[in-house]
Scaffold this motif. Sequence first.
Motif: not given
Lengths: 301, 301, 301, 301
Positions: A164-177, D168-171
């Motif tokens: 969640a933190a990383l998506v907020k920062r990087l703004n990808p169009v899609c995530l593949i898990a 930012k997320r974990l503080n």
Amino acid sequence: MSSNRKIDLALEAKELAEGSARQTTRLSGVRAEEDTVFGLPLTRVDILDQRGEQALGKPRGTYLTMELPELPQEREEILRAARGVAAMLETLDCLPQTGLVLVVGLGNRQVTPDAVGPKTADALLVTRHLIQNLPDQFAGLRPVAALAPGVTGATGMESGELLAALVKRLNPVCLIAVDALAARRQERVCRTIQVADTGIVPGSGVGNARMALDQKTLGVPVIAVGVPTVVDAATLCLDLLEESGEKSFDPAIFRQEGAEWFVTPRTIDSQVHTLSRILGLGISTALHVDFSVEDVEKWTS
Amino acid sequence: MSSNRKIDLALEAKELAEGSARQTTRLSGVRAEEDTVFGLPLTRVDILDQRGEQALGKPRGTYLTMELPELPQEREEILRAARGVAAMLETLDCLPQTGLVLVVGLGNRQVTPDAVGPKTADALLVTRHLIQNLPDQFAGLRPVAALAPGVTGATGMESGELLAALVKRLNPVCLIAVDALAARRQERVCRTIQVADTGIVPGSGVGNARMALDQKTLGVPVIAVGVPTVVDAATLCLDLLEESGEKSFDPAIFRQEGAEWFVTPRTIDSQVHTLSRILGLGISTALHVDFSVEDVEKWTS
Amino acid sequence: MSSNRKIDLALEAKELAEGSARQTTRLSGVRAEEDTVFGLPLTRVDILDQRGEQALGKPRGTYLTMELPELPQEREEILRAARGVAAMLETLDCLPQTGLVLVVGLGNRQVTPDAVGPKTADALLVTRHLIQNLPDQFAGLRPVAALAPGVTGATGMESGELLAALVKRLNPVCLIAVDALAARRQERVCRTIQVADTGIVPGSGVGNARMALDQKTLGVPVIAVGVPTVVDAATLCLDLLEESGEKSFDPAIFRQEGAEWFVTPRTIDSQVHTLSRILGLGISTALHVDFSVEDVEKWTS
Amino acid sequence: MSSNRKIDLALEAKELAEGSARQTTRLSGVRAEEDTVFGLPLTRVDILDQRGEQALGKPRGTYLTMELPELPQEREEILRAARGVAAMLETLDCLPQTGLVLVVGLGNRQVTPDAVGPKTADALLVTRHLIQNLPDQFAGLRPVAALAPGVTGATGMESGELLAALVKRLNPVCLIAVDALAARRQERVCRTIQVADTGIVPGSGVGNARMALDQKTLGVPVIAVGVPTVVDAATLCLDLLEESGEKSFDPAIFRQEGAEWFVTPRTIDSQVHTLSRILGLGISTALHVDFSVEDVEKWTS
């Protein structure tokens, strides 16, 4: 009883549901089709509505499953399987042709059957940093980032929090898990690749309620790519005993003290190695739309 | 049906034989005693004659089995288990107090549950070369040599061929062979250490007729040290189904194409690591008779 | 001063000897030729007599050295280098076309730059057991056995002792010993493959007088295959300082307490992996005379 | 010339600056003290102002360096070194006694001398998830999270980007970054542990301008913990040649094509293993203020 079973493959959830439906194999809210991709059998299961979700115990969406007759050994077979993975990904509407994609390898690098996610992350053609540092030179490439965050026991964080933190920062169009799964049938282990547009719950089915990774929690589409590398021991026993009419088996014996047990082939190390290579090639080929699987092979070997 | 089962532990062979004997638990030609060693439960099974050999399906001799209530985590527990291993070895008449001992780590380093033999070889206090090169400085030590030869598929040789050649050259007074075993009961996996003076048949029970490693084939006493790290999947299913009255299960499903399957705990990697350390410390302490387990710890950490 | 240097490559021994000869570059008892193999530069150095032995500090025989312009990344480059290795081996008279060959991977699997021998052993097409167990099915193949015995510190034995015993038992027509070397020039590290018909002294040049592996000690021809993976730190410093006119440097600083130091590229892990694959393919192709490198690739991937 | 050198240790930057200052060894803006901690030599260098920053080429702050006479082998020596690490951390004002701490293991797990960060992350007592899931049971513990994000080439992200998002997320109240360093003197490799309150620039000194990890970029105090595991080959040669009066050596030979070279001891694998254990124990002991190093040992072995 099925709540005691760990059923990761939509294909097997469908079989189980159809089996208990007896008379009719037609499930409401579920559509299934069979096809082939590069000569390999492909099953598409669409869960259409709430009835389908209840019947299969999975969220609505599209689940594609490709089956390999045997573990690829030769290079040509490996490339063919990778092409199949790329084709499944390209089928899904939620994967745009351009824009940053973040690929996440879930699981534990130190537990062999659980290492398919991290090892796939190692095998990807990662480009985001190249494009940022040398934009002219890598103008034609799509930005791809990757992470193998490790399991909660080692990080103190849920994968969902970190992503969640990383998506907020990087703004990808899609995530593949990418994650290792459990199969119900031993013949599907290390022979089946599932791609779904529904997101994923890491470590689901074993009683650990983890934060889901999906559009709702992360705000971007989440494609799940999974390979069964084990049969859950409790599921195997439940199945065997049910077939024989026995009802008294307590699966808790295999699940006490957080000590999960699994059934796995002796050569799991080399099979996970090969499958991670197939997934790395296939995902990279789907993402870098101008690259063939041979092009990706050159840059990642 | 029992010929389909892989029963490595004499303790379990005895239980199986007693179980099918129904009325009486007394087996002819078999003597069993229970004891403790450093507070840990110890079972001694002596197979005395041919009747005993037939009843248990194993050669005559002494089988000692120590059980650990749980996997040791703390250093003190590891040292205690190692002392138990040393005590079992010291019980056997065929291990002299002096003279070269060759320790062999059987199994496949690249297959986690099979790596306990090679990893134990890594953890030994090996001294033969020190004594040969600096005889004055290491006068007090006993010569110990070690080898992890690898599996037949990787070497093209049976372990027995290689060891016969080596024994002829080195002339050890005794050979100790360390190998991973299969247990019938999941609760014994990674919790049981068996020491026997009977030698060993590498990879026995799975249909590969290998050359035995014993006094007859090698000309020196062979002590087998084994730890079950898996449950054979076919054995598990046979047991479950037999208990439920079902007879029709074909174990071949788990044994086709040389593709053995096994049931193993999720954390097998770290468990094998700890057990190899225990065996390395215990065997080294038994061999270097003037050393305590703490002394060995200093020199091998 | 040169006695303080670790010079494994005959090519570099020749350069060093020529350099100190000043006036003339012609060395008595040494013949050198340059050629190419599959487009790659090949140097052949023949040490013809005792004068040549003294000049280069190496036993008489043929030394072939192939140079790679860069580390192969793509499959085609890997196969080409493997073909070059096979061609070098086929040049040597002491390798018959039929009969058992034993390949030995010397070095320490746990020390990355020293692991090229063991990893090459892993990558071979080993067949002796197949031919013994299923002679009809594998009639066309040549028997090949392999062993990675581990270093003396871990086994208590010299490789020479172990191999003498094994050669006596197996009666191979030839032994091939694969080992990591040290180069004098950093640009040769992981870019040079030397094949010689002279045998090998494991760990030579660093003051440990090991038993040689050669026709005299083992009774069969011994081909040495080596790849430099490091520059010896003391040699590097001696060279740098000598060039600058300084004479007072004591190389002992890098060699105290058996704690050898070396200079190695950051990406040594993946380079050793690739080189072991090349050697495994090349040696297997030379041994299985009816197989192309692509055939070997199919069976060993 | 010094700009070509990779000088990670403040201690060595001070030595270098003092050396070139000739007449006087007193540097403006720098304060240095010598002490011991649990019997081990400790140097404290404080860079007080801009003059000190220029003199040493490092940001102002406190740099503590503990030296180990030799690599600890016995458990008692390992625990003593870990106590020393804990004591250094406790000296720094920026580490509060309570509140979440995030520990980051920088570096590449697959390159042995660079793996000390990731391996330290593996060896920590991580607790954040335990406290979140079972707050009553783990009330006494401090929350600790850990991450080994991998290098930019594998993730497509700079560590700084990832950590900024995570902080930012974990503080957390503080971030501890563990990394492998380069030493100028070979005798300091794997024998020196530096702790600094200044933050860190990952991979600094080799020409890759990475985003710094410090209070300014991340908004929380960043403690850097580093161990030199290599000597930079170019630095070594520059030093040797400068001492001998030679000036013409071009360090570029060791730095071409992004192919960094380093000088490292043969047994680097086991040394990195031991050092990671020491750092894991020491950092965990400093963070869990009610735990002794023996308590931490129990929970992390």
